[in-house]
Design a protein around this motif. Sequence first.
Motif, PDB file in Angstrom:
ATOM      1  N   GLY A 284       0.788  -1.077  -0.166  1.00  0.00           N
ATOM      2  CA  GLY A 284      -0.013   0.116  -0.218  1.00  0.00           C
ATOM      3  C   GLY A 284       0.877   1.228   0.050  1.00  0.00           C
ATOM      4  O   GLY A 284       0.595   2.326  -0.693  1.00  0.00           O
ATOM      5  N   LEU A 285       1.936   1.180   0.862  1.00  0.00           N
ATOM      6  CA  LEU A 285       2.728   2.380   0.901  1.00  0.00           C
ATOM      7  C   LEU A 285       3.332   2.778  -0.638  1.00  0.00           C
ATOM      8  O   LEU A 285       3.743   3.799  -0.948  1.00  0.00           O
ATOM      9  N   THR A 286       3.705   1.549  -1.302  1.00  0.00           N
ATOM     10  CA  THR A 286       4.303   1.561  -2.294  1.00  0.00           C
ATOM     11  C   THR A 286       3.285   2.087  -3.878  1.00  0.00           C
ATOM     12  O   THR A 286       3.673   2.932  -4.512  1.00  0.00           O
ATOM     13  N   LEU A 287       2.263   1.619  -3.524  1.00  0.00           N
ATOM     14  CA  LEU A 287       1.162   2.268  -4.433  1.00  0.00           C
ATOM     15  C   LEU A 287       0.886   3.565  -4.294  1.00  0.00           C
ATOM     16  O   LEU A 287       0.738   4.363  -5.200  1.00  0.00           O
ATOM     17  N   LEU A 288       0.952   3.978  -2.997  1.00  0.00           N
ATOM     18  CA  LEU A 288       0.624   5.429  -2.652  1.00  0.00           C
ATOM     19  C   LEU A 288       1.848   6.312  -3.263  1.00  0.00           C
ATOM     20  O   LEU A 288       1.712   7.412  -3.839  1.00  0.00           O
TER      21      LEU A 288
ATOM     22  N   LEU B 292      11.991  16.037  -9.712  1.00  0.00           N
ATOM     23  CA  LEU B 292      11.305  15.763  -8.395  1.00  0.00           C
ATOM     24  C   LEU B 292      10.864  14.276  -8.416  1.00  0.00           C
ATOM     25  O   LEU B 292      10.913  13.455  -7.413  1.00  0.00           O
ATOM     26  N   VAL B 293      10.417  13.775  -9.336  1.00  0.00           N
ATOM     27  CA  VAL B 293       9.771  12.353  -9.430  1.00  0.00           C
ATOM     28  C   VAL B 293      11.015  11.276  -9.434  1.00  0.00           C
ATOM     29  O   VAL B 293      10.991  10.335  -8.762  1.00  0.00           O
ATOM     30  N   LEU B 294      12.127  11.724 -10.176  1.00  0.00           N
ATOM     31  CA  LEU B 294      13.538  10.880 -10.087  1.00  0.00           C
ATOM     32  C   LEU B 294      13.961  10.970  -8.664  1.00  0.00           C
ATOM     33  O   LEU B 294      14.324   9.774  -8.058  1.00  0.00           O
ATOM     34  N   THR B 295      13.929  11.766  -8.104  1.00  0.00           N
ATOM     35  CA  THR B 295      14.358  11.974  -6.497  1.00  0.00           C
ATOM     36  C   THR B 295      13.444  11.204  -5.568  1.00  0.00           C
ATOM     37  O   THR B 295      14.004  10.445  -4.763  1.00  0.00           O
ATOM     38  N   ALA B 296      12.278  11.285  -6.098  1.00  0.00           N
ATOM     39  CA  ALA B 296      11.142  10.571  -5.190  1.00  0.00           C
ATOM     40  C   ALA B 296      11.212   9.057  -5.293  1.00  0.00           C
ATOM     41  O   ALA B 296      10.930   8.072  -4.507  1.00  0.00           O
ATOM     42  N   ILE B 297      11.705   8.703  -6.586  1.00  0.00           N
ATOM     43  CA  ILE B 297      11.643   7.143  -6.699  1.00  0.00           C
ATOM     44  C   ILE B 297      12.787   6.766  -5.967  1.00  0.00           C
ATOM     45  O   ILE B 297      12.774   5.649  -5.345  1.00  0.00           O
ATOM     46  N   VAL B 298      14.109   7.189  -5.916  1.00  0.00           N
ATOM     47  CA  VAL B 298      15.148   6.861  -5.194  1.00  0.00           C
ATOM     48  C   VAL B 298      14.853   6.683  -3.773  1.00  0.00           C
ATOM     49  O   VAL B 298      15.077   5.826  -2.816  1.00  0.00           O
ATOM     50  N   ILE B 299      14.091   7.876  -3.072  1.00  0.00           N
ATOM     51  CA  ILE B 299      13.666   7.928  -1.672  1.00  0.00           C
ATOM     52  C   ILE B 299      12.600   6.788  -1.407  1.00  0.00           C
ATOM     53  O   ILE B 299      12.610   6.170  -0.209  1.00  0.00           O
ATOM     54  N   GLY B 300      11.730   6.782  -2.481  1.00  0.00           N
ATOM     55  CA  GLY B 300      10.834   5.466  -2.183  1.00  0.00           C
ATOM     56  C   GLY B 300      11.188   4.258  -2.028  1.00  0.00           C
ATOM     57  O   GLY B 300      10.905   3.413  -1.499  1.00  0.00           O
TER      58      GLY B 300
ATOM     59  N   ALA C 288      14.420   3.292  -0.959  1.00  0.00           N
ATOM     60  CA  ALA C 288      15.043   3.183  -0.143  1.00  0.00           C
ATOM     61  C   ALA C 288      14.167   3.128   1.269  1.00  0.00           C
ATOM     62  O   ALA C 288      14.214   2.293   2.187  1.00  0.00           O
ATOM     63  N   MET C 289      12.944   3.788   1.263  1.00  0.00           N
ATOM     64  CA  MET C 289      11.783   3.566   2.195  1.00  0.00           C
ATOM     65  C   MET C 289      11.021   2.250   2.224  1.00  0.00           C
ATOM     66  O   MET C 289      11.068   1.734   3.150  1.00  0.00           O
ATOM     67  N   THR C 290      10.946   1.830   1.060  1.00  0.00           N
ATOM     68  CA  THR C 290      10.637   0.499   1.058  1.00  0.00           C
ATOM     69  C   THR C 290      11.503  -0.618   1.328  1.00  0.00           C
ATOM     70  O   THR C 290      10.938  -1.636   2.233  1.00  0.00           O
ATOM     71  N   ALA C 291      12.596  -0.499   1.260  1.00  0.00           N
ATOM     72  CA  ALA C 291      13.699  -1.442   1.856  1.00  0.00           C
ATOM     73  C   ALA C 291      13.706  -1.519   2.938  1.00  0.00           C
ATOM     74  O   ALA C 291      13.754  -2.506   3.790  1.00  0.00           O
ATOM     75  N   PHE C 292      13.901  -0.108   3.726  1.00  0.00           N
ATOM     76  CA  PHE C 292      13.809  -0.086   5.221  1.00  0.00           C
ATOM     77  C   PHE C 292      12.475  -0.775   5.895  1.00  0.00           C
ATOM     78  O   PHE C 292      12.443  -1.332   6.889  1.00  0.00           O
ATOM     79  N   VAL C 293      11.429  -0.403   5.288  1.00  0.00           N
ATOM     80  CA  VAL C 293      10.147  -1.156   5.627  1.00  0.00           C
ATOM     81  C   VAL C 293       9.966  -2.504   5.656  1.00  0.00           C
ATOM     82  O   VAL C 293       9.450  -3.160   6.600  1.00  0.00           O
ATOM     83  N   VAL C 294      10.426  -3.084   4.571  1.00  0.00           N
ATOM     84  CA  VAL C 294      10.642  -4.407   4.574  1.00  0.00           C
ATOM     85  C   VAL C 294      11.482  -5.226   5.515  1.00  0.00           C
ATOM     86  O   VAL C 294      11.297  -6.040   6.212  1.00  0.00           O
ATOM     87  N   VAL C 295      12.669  -4.419   5.743  1.00  0.00           N
ATOM     88  CA  VAL C 295      13.644  -5.056   6.745  1.00  0.00           C
ATOM     89  C   VAL C 295      12.837  -4.890   8.005  1.00  0.00           C
ATOM     90  O   VAL C 295      13.003  -5.799   9.175  1.00  0.00           O
ATOM     91  N   LEU C 296      12.334  -3.784   8.455  1.00  0.00           N
ATOM     92  CA  LEU C 296      11.461  -3.461   9.587  1.00  0.00           C
ATOM     93  C   LEU C 296      10.302  -4.560   9.730  1.00  0.00           C
ATOM     94  O   LEU C 296      10.506  -5.140  10.961  1.00  0.00           O
ATOM     95  N   SER C 297       9.729  -4.782   8.720  1.00  0.00           N
ATOM     96  CA  SER C 297       8.397  -5.810   9.015  1.00  0.00           C
ATOM     97  C   SER C 297       9.163  -7.324   9.274  1.00  0.00           C
ATOM     98  O   SER C 297       8.696  -8.222   9.864  1.00  0.00           O
ATOM     99  N   LEU C 298      10.306  -7.764   8.561  1.00  0.00           N
ATOM    100  CA  LEU C 298      11.054  -9.043   8.727  1.00  0.00           C
ATOM    101  C   LEU C 298      11.577  -8.983  10.079  1.00  0.00           C
ATOM    102  O   LEU C 298      11.398 -10.097  10.684  1.00  0.00           O
ATOM    103  N   ARG C 299      12.048  -7.733  10.806  1.00  0.00           N
ATOM    104  CA  ARG C 299      12.301  -7.923  11.963  1.00  0.00           C
ATOM    105  C   ARG C 299      11.429  -7.967  12.934  1.00  0.00           C
ATOM    106  O   ARG C 299      11.206  -8.901  14.065  1.00  0.00           O
ATOM    107  N   ASN C 300      10.137  -7.537  12.699  1.00  0.00           N
ATOM    108  CA  ASN C 300       8.946  -7.701  13.664  1.00  0.00           C
ATOM    109  C   ASN C 300       8.418  -9.149  13.420  1.00  0.00           C
ATOM    110  O   ASN C 300       7.954  -9.792  14.498  1.00  0.00           O
ATOM    111  N   LEU C 301       8.460  -9.724  12.431  1.00  0.00           N
ATOM    112  CA  LEU C 301       8.018 -11.137  12.104  1.00  0.00           C
ATOM    113  C   LEU C 301       9.082 -12.012  12.949  1.00  0.00           C
ATOM    114  O   LEU C 301       8.531 -12.943  13.591  1.00  0.00           O
ATOM    115  N   ALA C 302      10.346 -11.845  13.100  1.00  0.00           N
ATOM    116  CA  ALA C 302      11.056 -12.786  13.715  1.00  0.00           C
ATOM    117  C   ALA C 302      10.974 -12.600  15.231  1.00  0.00           C
ATOM    118  O   ALA C 302      11.111 -13.430  16.058  1.00  0.00           O
TER     119      ALA C 302
END
Length: 123
Positions: free
Chosen positions: A31-35, A71-79, A81-95
């Motif tokens: 959902g965050l990625t789609l937004l 701005l879109v190119l910058t937002a793609i890079v930041i997005g 990085a944010m997605t990678a961080f949230v995936v790692v955070l959710s994997l840590r929560n699962l563990a």
Amino acid sequence: MELLFALTIGVLTSSGVYLLLRARTFPVVVGLTLLSYAVNLFLFSTGRLATGGQPIIGSTASYSDPLPQALVLTAIVIGFAMTAFVVVLSLRNLADNDDDHVDGHQGEDNETQLTREKEVTGK
């Protein structure tokens, strides 16, 4: 063209919000990625949606604004990085918690949730 673009942004936004309200971590990440995709498309559309135009600034030529594209190119890079961080955070929560439920109360019925809320609030 503009109507199709607006409908696409609307569908991405509504799908992203729906997935954000789910109780599992993977739909929240999607959902965050789609937004973020919807916001990127919206920013891109602010630079004009002209097809066949020349990208040259001149007195007679219409051009597209390069700032939203940057701005879109910058937002793609930041997005990304944010997605990678949230995936790692959710994997840590699962563990740590052995489940991927967002609020940590998987499988509880309404009565148990009300009891837990009363204990927290003291009422």
